[in-house]
Design a protein around this motif. Structure first.
Motif, PDB file in Angstrom:
ATOM      1  N   ARG A  34      11.849  21.279  37.796  1.00  0.00           N
ATOM      2  CA  ARG A  34      11.543  20.268  38.805  1.00  0.00           C
ATOM      3  C   ARG A  34      12.729  20.276  39.752  1.00  0.00           C
ATOM      4  O   ARG A  34      13.816  19.859  39.393  1.00  0.00           O
ATOM      5  N   ILE A 307       6.981  24.117  30.096  1.00  0.00           N
ATOM      6  CA  ILE A 307       7.320  22.698  29.895  1.00  0.00           C
ATOM      7  C   ILE A 307       7.733  22.098  31.230  1.00  0.00           C
ATOM      8  O   ILE A 307       8.763  22.471  31.796  1.00  0.00           O
ATOM      9  N   ARG A 308       6.914  21.160  31.738  1.00  0.00           N
ATOM     10  CA  ARG A 308       7.188  20.555  33.043  1.00  0.00           C
ATOM     11  C   ARG A 308       6.996  19.041  33.017  1.00  0.00           C
ATOM     12  O   ARG A 308       6.737  18.421  34.037  1.00  0.00           O
ATOM     13  N   TRP A 309       7.104  18.441  31.863  1.00  0.00           N
ATOM     14  CA  TRP A 309       6.793  17.022  31.723  1.00  0.00           C
ATOM     15  C   TRP A 309       7.840  16.172  32.423  1.00  0.00           C
ATOM     16  O   TRP A 309       9.035  16.261  32.119  1.00  0.00           O
ATOM     17  N   ARG A 310       7.373  15.322  33.317  1.00  0.00           N
ATOM     18  CA  ARG A 310       8.285  14.466  34.084  1.00  0.00           C
ATOM     19  C   ARG A 310       9.094  13.540  33.182  1.00  0.00           C
ATOM     20  O   ARG A 310      10.247  13.205  33.478  1.00  0.00           O
ATOM     21  N   ALA A 311       8.505  13.138  32.059  1.00  0.00           N
ATOM     22  CA  ALA A 311       9.207  12.237  31.146  1.00  0.00           C
ATOM     23  C   ALA A 311      10.489  12.862  30.620  1.00  0.00           C
ATOM     24  O   ALA A 311      11.481  12.163  30.377  1.00  0.00           O
TER      25      ALA A 311
END
Length: 390
Positions: A34, A307-311
């Protein structure tokens, strides 16, 4: 806990024309990132911080945790403690992540840029944590003796440990380890990071760390940090794999670092005093260290780019203030709440409070102060004014 452990602002990977071997095209691009962040690293960073937090609240069988709970944590958490006792390995996890992240963030930067990026990243949250912890332990001193005001002031420099002054929080010892790593790596940054120079640095540091153990020289040991060195070095080499692609030299550095790292983690964690561990503990430690190497190796070769999870990015931002705040303040909270709440409710509530405090420090202090500090450090004096001074 980098903390070194720490969230750098990485530069965009590019090929290095001055390297001693052909630079493979960078395979990572923006996949799994990100902006300029590797999301999987953010997740690992938070896991490492949470492991250390759990160790200090429910895993360490003596000292502060047991004093806070009123009895040994082996009695308070008979099952949880069996797992939480290995939470100190989160520090080793921080070191390898720090090696990876610092090499990534320093690539293509001048020494001045490297210095400014470290000051901006490390100090704002740290200053807040020192002041908050000082306030808490001054008002509620049940978990430690009174702290002198001038000692707190010296803590703000992050140089209290070499000057023999007690840290506001015991976890701060890792910050001095990180600073020493930055100073060593700055020698390479000053010349300009290339494949050859970074590989030479990794090999030279490995040799120096081994020699330091054999000659038992306090000054050399203080500088090269034998127990932490293989983790930092492995992280650097794994970033090089990510940047240049796999080759025998880089994986050889990683392999040697793993062999030395698992030895130090089992027998000499965080110092020169040999630790006595039973076979079961030694196996658990070795397996965990190996798993960390494997996971970060997977990041290096792009296997976790999905894996791109904003959390996880949010969790990564909270990691540093959470690490800085959790120990002394956590013990004070446990001491006060355990008398009125059930054990596991107390633990859960303390963790929630610490996470909230970490968010507030990041949002209200770290972000705005980092921006102002970056602007101040980028200011250049007028050359004409410099001439008049001379």
């Amino acid at each position: 806990m980098s903390s070194s452990t720490l969230t750098p602002v990485p530069s965009q990977p590019s090929s290095d024309p001055s390297s001693s071997s052909p630079a493979a095209p960078d395979k990572s691009g923006q996949v799994g990132r990100r902006g300029d962040r590797i999301v999987a690293l953010d997740g690992l960073r938070f896991i490492a911080a949470f492991m250390v937090l759990l160790y200090h609240l429910a895993g360490r069988p003596t000292g502060g945790p047991s004093q806070a709970w009123g009895e040994s944590v082996t009695e308070v958490f008979p099952q949880l403690q069996k797992v939480a006792q290995f939470g100190w390995l989160g520090v080793e996890m921080f070191f390898i992540i720090s090696g990876f992240a610092i090499c990534m963030s320093a690539w293509g930067r001048s020494l001045g840029d490297f210095f400014r990026s470290r000051v901006v990243r490390v100090y704002p949250a740290y200053w807040a944590a020192v002041l908050i912890t000082f306030t808490v332990v001054s008002i509620w001193p049940m978990m430690r003796g009174p702290v002198r005001f001038n000692d707190m002031l010296l803590n703000l420099t992050m140089l209290h440990e070499p000057l023999g002054v007690t840290a506001m929080d015991g976890v701060y010892w890792t910050l001095w380890a990180e600073l020493k790593f930055y100073l060593l790596f700055a020698l390479v940054v000053a010349k300009g990071l290339t494949y050859r120079r970074v590989v030479t640095f990794c090999c030279a540091w490995t040799v120096a760390a081994v020699v330091a153990v054999s000659v038992d020289n306090p000054l050399l040991t203080e500088i090269v940090q034998p127990s932490a060195a293989p983790f930092f070095i492995a992280g650097i080499a794994l970033y090089m794999v990510r940047r240049f692609g796999s080759d025998f030299t880089l994986w050889g550095i990683v392999g040697v670092s793993w062999l030395i790292a698992q030895h130090h983690a089992v027998y000499f964690p965080h110092g020169n005093v040999k630790k006595n561990v039973d076979t079961e503990q030694a196996i658990a430690i070795t397996v965990f260290v190996t798993l960390v190497f494997v996971v970060i190796g997977a990041i290096a070769v792009g296997r976790l780019s999905w894996i791109r999870w904003r959390a996880l990015t949010t969790a990564g931002l909270l990691t540093y203030p959470l690490y800085l705040l959790h120990q002394q303040i956590g013990w004070v909270l446990v001491y006060g709440l355990r008398r009125v709440l059930p054990t596991y409710v107390t633990l859960a509530l303390v963790i929630a409070i610490l996470l909230l405090a970490a968010y507030l420090v990041h949002r209200l202090v770290e972000r705005p102060l980092s921006g102002r500090l970056r602007t101040a450090l980028q200011h250049r004096p007028d050359p004409e004014l410099d001439k008049t001074r001379r």
